[in-house]
Design an enzyme around this catalytic site. Sequence first.
Site, PDB file in Angstrom:
ATOM      1  N   ASN A  65       0.840  -1.195   0.000  1.00  0.00           N
ATOM      2  CA  ASN A  65       0.000   0.000   0.000  1.00  0.00           C
ATOM      3  C   ASN A  65       0.880   1.252   0.000  1.00  0.00           C
ATOM      4  O   ASN A  65       1.952   1.275   0.617  1.00  0.00           O
ATOM      5  CB  ASN A  65      -1.015   0.000   1.153  1.00  0.00           C
ATOM      6  CG  ASN A  65      -0.437  -0.241   2.516  1.00  0.00           C
ATOM      7  OD1 ASN A  65       0.609  -0.872   2.655  1.00  0.00           O
ATOM      8  ND2 ASN A  65      -1.095   0.244   3.543  1.00  0.00           N
ATOM      9  N   GLU A  67       0.324   5.249   0.631  1.00  0.00           N
ATOM     10  CA  GLU A  67      -0.625   6.293   1.051  1.00  0.00           C
ATOM     11  C   GLU A  67      -0.159   7.676   0.605  1.00  0.00           C
ATOM     12  O   GLU A  67       0.918   7.819   0.021  1.00  0.00           O
ATOM     13  CB  GLU A  67      -0.812   6.199   2.571  1.00  0.00           C
ATOM     14  CG  GLU A  67      -1.379   4.839   2.958  1.00  0.00           C
ATOM     15  CD  GLU A  67      -1.698   4.697   4.438  1.00  0.00           C
ATOM     16  OE1 GLU A  67      -1.249   5.531   5.254  1.00  0.00           O
ATOM     17  OE2 GLU A  67      -2.402   3.732   4.779  1.00  0.00           O
ATOM     18  N   ASN A  68      -0.992   8.674   0.864  1.00  0.00           N
ATOM     19  CA  ASN A  68      -0.698  10.027   0.393  1.00  0.00           C
ATOM     20  C   ASN A  68      -1.265  11.037   1.381  1.00  0.00           C
ATOM     21  O   ASN A  68      -2.306  10.774   2.008  1.00  0.00           O
ATOM     22  CB  ASN A  68      -1.351  10.217  -0.989  1.00  0.00           C
ATOM     23  CG  ASN A  68      -0.844  11.448  -1.698  1.00  0.00           C
ATOM     24  OD1 ASN A  68      -1.308  12.559  -1.469  1.00  0.00           O
ATOM     25  ND2 ASN A  68       0.131  11.244  -2.542  1.00  0.00           N
ATOM     26  N   CYS A  70      -2.817  13.553   0.714  1.00  0.00           N
ATOM     27  CA  CYS A  70      -4.203  13.715   0.261  1.00  0.00           C
ATOM     28  C   CYS A  70      -4.818  12.313   0.381  1.00  0.00           C
ATOM     29  O   CYS A  70      -4.719  11.483  -0.518  1.00  0.00           O
ATOM     30  CB  CYS A  70      -4.218  14.209  -1.178  1.00  0.00           C
ATOM     31  SG  CYS A  70      -5.875  14.405  -1.828  1.00  0.00           S
ATOM     32  N   TYR A  71      -5.393  12.047   1.563  1.00  0.00           N
ATOM     33  CA  TYR A  71      -5.720  10.673   1.979  1.00  0.00           C
ATOM     34  C   TYR A  71      -6.368   9.798   0.910  1.00  0.00           C
ATOM     35  O   TYR A  71      -6.051   8.624   0.781  1.00  0.00           O
ATOM     36  CB  TYR A  71      -6.655  10.701   3.203  1.00  0.00           C
ATOM     37  CG  TYR A  71      -5.982  11.063   4.498  1.00  0.00           C
ATOM     38  CD1 TYR A  71      -4.683  11.568   4.544  1.00  0.00           C
ATOM     39  CD2 TYR A  71      -6.664  10.912   5.706  1.00  0.00           C
ATOM     40  CE1 TYR A  71      -4.083  11.906   5.750  1.00  0.00           C
ATOM     41  CE2 TYR A  71      -6.074  11.246   6.923  1.00  0.00           C
ATOM     42  CZ  TYR A  71      -4.779  11.744   6.937  1.00  0.00           C
ATOM     43  OH  TYR A  71      -4.192  12.068   8.120  1.00  0.00           O
ATOM     44  N   GLU A  78      -2.930  -4.724  -3.165  1.00  0.00           N
ATOM     45  CA  GLU A  78      -3.419  -5.635  -4.219  1.00  0.00           C
ATOM     46  C   GLU A  78      -3.540  -4.900  -5.552  1.00  0.00           C
ATOM     47  O   GLU A  78      -3.137  -5.399  -6.602  1.00  0.00           O
ATOM     48  CB  GLU A  78      -4.801  -6.194  -3.858  1.00  0.00           C
ATOM     49  CG  GLU A  78      -4.874  -6.964  -2.561  1.00  0.00           C
ATOM     50  CD  GLU A  78      -5.183  -6.081  -1.355  1.00  0.00           C
ATOM     51  OE1 GLU A  78      -4.626  -4.961  -1.252  1.00  0.00           O
ATOM     52  OE2 GLU A  78      -5.976  -6.529  -0.498  1.00  0.00           O
ATOM     53  N   CYS A 110     -10.110  -5.255   0.683  1.00  0.00           N
ATOM     54  CA  CYS A 110     -11.218  -4.291   0.672  1.00  0.00           C
ATOM     55  C   CYS A 110     -12.103  -4.522  -0.551  1.00  0.00           C
ATOM     56  O   CYS A 110     -11.708  -5.210  -1.508  1.00  0.00           O
ATOM     57  CB  CYS A 110     -10.686  -2.861   0.704  1.00  0.00           C
ATOM     58  SG  CYS A 110     -10.109  -2.254  -0.894  1.00  0.00           S
ATOM     59  N   CYS A 113     -10.604  -3.624  -3.970  1.00  0.00           N
ATOM     60  CA  CYS A 113      -9.610  -4.584  -4.470  1.00  0.00           C
ATOM     61  C   CYS A 113     -10.278  -5.861  -4.962  1.00  0.00           C
ATOM     62  O   CYS A 113      -9.820  -6.482  -5.919  1.00  0.00           O
ATOM     63  CB  CYS A 113      -8.563  -4.888  -3.393  1.00  0.00           C
ATOM     64  SG  CYS A 113      -7.438  -3.501  -3.156  1.00  0.00           S
TER      65      CYS A 113
HETATM   66  N1  THU Z   1      -5.225  -1.736   2.479  1.00  0.00           N
HETATM   67  C1  THU Z   1      -4.684  -2.496   1.488  1.00  0.00           C
HETATM   68  O1  THU Z   1      -3.591  -2.203   0.990  1.00  0.00           O
HETATM   69  N2  THU Z   1      -5.376  -3.562   1.065  1.00  0.00           N
HETATM   70  C2  THU Z   1      -6.571  -3.958   1.581  1.00  0.00           C
HETATM   71  O2  THU Z   1      -7.207  -4.844   1.034  1.00  0.00           O
HETATM   72  C3  THU Z   1      -7.059  -3.345   2.816  1.00  0.00           C
HETATM   73  C4  THU Z   1      -6.513  -2.007   3.080  1.00  0.00           C
HETATM   74  C5  THU Z   1      -4.495  -0.551   2.929  1.00  0.00           C
HETATM   75  C6  THU Z   1      -5.108   0.755   2.503  1.00  0.00           C
HETATM   76  C7  THU Z   1      -4.572   1.696   3.540  1.00  0.00           C
HETATM   77  O3  THU Z   1      -3.288   2.128   3.118  1.00  0.00           O
HETATM   78  C8  THU Z   1      -4.414   0.834   4.771  1.00  0.00           C
HETATM   79  O4  THU Z   1      -4.431  -0.502   4.342  1.00  0.00           O
HETATM   80  C9  THU Z   1      -5.506   1.050   5.808  1.00  0.00           C
HETATM   81  O5  THU Z   1      -6.755   0.935   5.234  1.00  0.00           O
END
Ligand code: THU
Length: 165
Positions: A65, A67-68, A70-71, A78, A110, A113
Amino acid sequence: MEEVKLRRQGVQSKDHGLRMLPQEKVKDLIHLSLRAKEHAYCPYSKFRVGAALLAHDDRVFTGCNVENACYNLGVCAERNAISKAVSEGYRSFKAIAIASDLNDQFISPCGGCRQFMREFGSSWEAYLSKPDGSYVKMDVSELLPVSFGPEDLSMKKVFNIPNEY
Ligand code: THU
């Protein structure tokens, strides 16, 4: 109006038909997803996720993952792995392993994904792992039942939008 019972078949076209992966391959894929997790950039959630995607020819694409500030621009592990693969010409996948730091739970992908995986077929495998390497296997159609996919776009419609719409 009568109720219609849904019975949708798995999308077999470019899938690998739920063939079982050998145990050793599963272990390796999970190991690679755990390693990919080490690269997670997650200063906001502090929730690390790694993924390892096994393509039809056994090439593996990893992702974490990212992140940024800018959420809402953050990208999941994935989706990152799948996008890396697609951008290198791959569209046919056997399996994806997913890892997080959750001690007592298997990481659950999630909804976004799940839909991203389903774009590339519904009968390939996802291995949802724990940090100790234990896992549960679910295929994409189990993760996203009664899904919407690319095939739906060309199904018969009651109204076809004219070009000048
Ligand atoms: N996240 C993933 O990378 N994959 C998932 O299937 C669940 C969530 C990440 C997104 C975010 O960076 C962090 O987990 C918290 O949600």
